[in-house]
Enzyme design. Structure first.
Site, mmCIF file in Angstrom:
data_model
loop_
_atom_site.group_PDB
_atom_site.id
_atom_site.type_symbol
_atom_site.label_atom_id
_atom_site.label_comp_id
_atom_site.label_asym_id
_atom_site.label_seq_id
_atom_site.Cartn_x
_atom_site.Cartn_y
_atom_site.Cartn_z
ATOM 1 N N CYS A 75 43.005 -60.835 49.515
ATOM 2 C CA CYS A 75 42.070 -61.298 48.685
ATOM 3 C C CYS A 75 41.670 -62.865 48.756
ATOM 4 O O CYS A 75 42.424 -63.556 48.391
ATOM 5 C CB CYS A 75 42.287 -60.841 47.258
ATOM 6 S SG CYS A 75 41.075 -61.458 46.097
ATOM 7 N N HIS A 160 36.293 -53.756 56.922
ATOM 8 C CA HIS A 160 35.056 -54.205 56.308
ATOM 9 C C HIS A 160 34.129 -53.597 57.211
ATOM 10 O O HIS A 160 34.386 -53.453 58.497
ATOM 11 C CB HIS A 160 35.066 -56.001 56.401
ATOM 12 C CG HIS A 160 35.872 -56.578 55.452
ATOM 13 N ND1 HIS A 160 35.273 -56.818 54.304
ATOM 14 C CD2 HIS A 160 37.093 -57.070 55.490
ATOM 15 C CE1 HIS A 160 36.190 -57.326 53.451
ATOM 16 N NE2 HIS A 160 37.322 -57.635 54.090
ATOM 17 N N GLY A 221 34.925 -60.348 52.164
ATOM 18 C CA GLY A 221 33.520 -59.838 52.422
ATOM 19 C C GLY A 221 32.647 -61.016 53.320
ATOM 20 O O GLY A 221 32.041 -60.792 54.021
#
Length: 275
Positions: A75, A160, A221
Site C-alpha cells: 500500500c 493491477h 494503482g
C-alpha cells in the site's frame, strides 16, 4: 482491549495506524472490519499495524488490512503515512527508512513534508501477477456484459489491471471494477484502475481497490497506471497522477528499474477504541 490509534490519510485514502512496536496487538478479520466500518467503528480504507521487523535490513514491519478484513501485500499511500507517523512521533529520526511488507522491502525517503517511496520493480509475468492468461502481452482483452475491454496487467507486490478511458468522470468504475475482481481471470482478485491520459506527463485516475472498493487515492494503482501508460501510451518517465483526493508524482525509467512515488502523509487525529 483498549487500542490506541492514529487516523491518517494520503490524499483521502484513509488509514487507522496502530503502533504495535512496544505492545503485542493481534487483530482478527472481524476486529479489522469493526475498526474500518464508517458507521459502527472508526472508518478507514485500510488498517495499518506497525510491528517490529523480522528482516534485519528493515526498520519496521507493516501489516496491511483492507476494510473487509483481508490482508494486502502492499500500500503506497499507507507506507507514506506510516513513515510520517514514525517521524512525527520521534520514533525514528533517519531521513531514509526501510519497511518490511508482504511484498518485500520498501525504501522510504523524506523530502520536506513529502515522502518518496521506492515501490519496487513491476512484474508483467501473468503467473506472478497472478493472471490466468497464456503468454505475456501489453494488453489483454476480457468480455464484460457483452463488451470487450482491453487492459494492461502487472504486479507491484499486488495485482493491477489498468483500463484506458476517455473520461474518468464517466467511467463505469463501480460496475466494471467489482465484476473484474470476481473473474476467474484474476485468481487473487485485482485492483482495477481507470486511466485518462491528459498529455504525456499528466493522467487522471480512479481506482477500484481489492478489499476496499473505490478509494480517493491508491498509491500502487497510480504507479501501475503510469507504468502501463509508459509501456502502451507513450507517457514520459515522470508523470503527475491526479486522483479524486489529490495528486501524486510517479517516475519510472523503464526496463528493470524500480518505480518511485512521491506524496504526502497527513495525520487527522489520535484516539482509542475498545475492542
Amino acid at each position: 482491549m483498549l487500542l490506541n490509534f492514529t487516523k491518517m490519510h494520503g490524499l483521502g485514502n484513509d488509514f487507522v495506524v496502530i503502533n504495535a512496536l512496544a505492545q503485542a496487538v493481534d487483530l482478527g478479520s472481524e476486529q479489522v472490519r469493526r475498526i474500518a466500518h464508517r458507521r459502527f467503528g472508526i472508518g478507514c480504507d485500510q488498517v495499518l499495524l506497525i510491528r517490529p521487523a523480522r528482516n534485519g535490513a528493515a526498520d519496521f514491519l507493516c501489516s496491511i488490512y483492507n476494510s473487509d478484513g483481508s490482508e494486502a501485500e502492499q500500500c503506497g499511500n499507507g507506507m507514506r503515512c506510516v513513515a510520517a507517523y514514525l517521524r512525527d512521533n520521534g520514533i525514528i529520526s533517519k531521513d531514509e527508512l526501510v519497511a518490511e511488507t508482504g511484498a518485500g522491502l520498501v525504501k522510504l525517503c523524506f523530502e520536506g513534508d513529502l515522502v518518496r517511496v521506492n515501490m519496487g520493480r513491476p512484474d508483467f509475468e501473468p503467473r506472478r501477477i497472478p493472471l490466468a492468461a497464456t503468454g505475456q502481452r501489453q494488453l489483454y482483452t476480457v468480455e464484460v456484459d457483452g463488451t470487450d475491454i482491453e487492459f494492461a496487467a502487472l504486479s507491484l507486490g499486488n495485482p493491477h489491471a489498468v483500463i484506458a478511458v476517455d473520461d474518468v468522470d464517466c467511467a463505469p468504475v463501480t460496475v466494471i471494477g467489482p465484476q473484474l475482481q470476481h473473474f476467474d481471470l484474476f485468481p487473487n482478485s485485482v485492483n482495477v484502475g481507470f486511466m485518462q491520459v491528459l498529455d504525456s506527463s499528466h493522467i487522471r485516475l480512479r481506482v477500484y481497490e481489492r478489499g476496499a472498493g473505490e478509494t480517493l487515492a491508491c498509491g500502487t494503482g497510480a504507479c501501475a497506471a503510469v507504468i502501463a501508460g509508459i509501456k502502451v501510451y507513450n507517457l514520459d518517465s515522470n508523470v503527475e497522477v491526479s486522483l479524486p483526493g489529490g495528486s501524486l508524482k510517479v517516475s519510472w525509467d523503464g526496463n528493470d528499474e524500480p518505480v518511485w512515488m512521491t506524496g504526502p502523509g497527513t495525520t487527522v487525529y489520535e484516539g482509542s477504541i475498545e475492542l
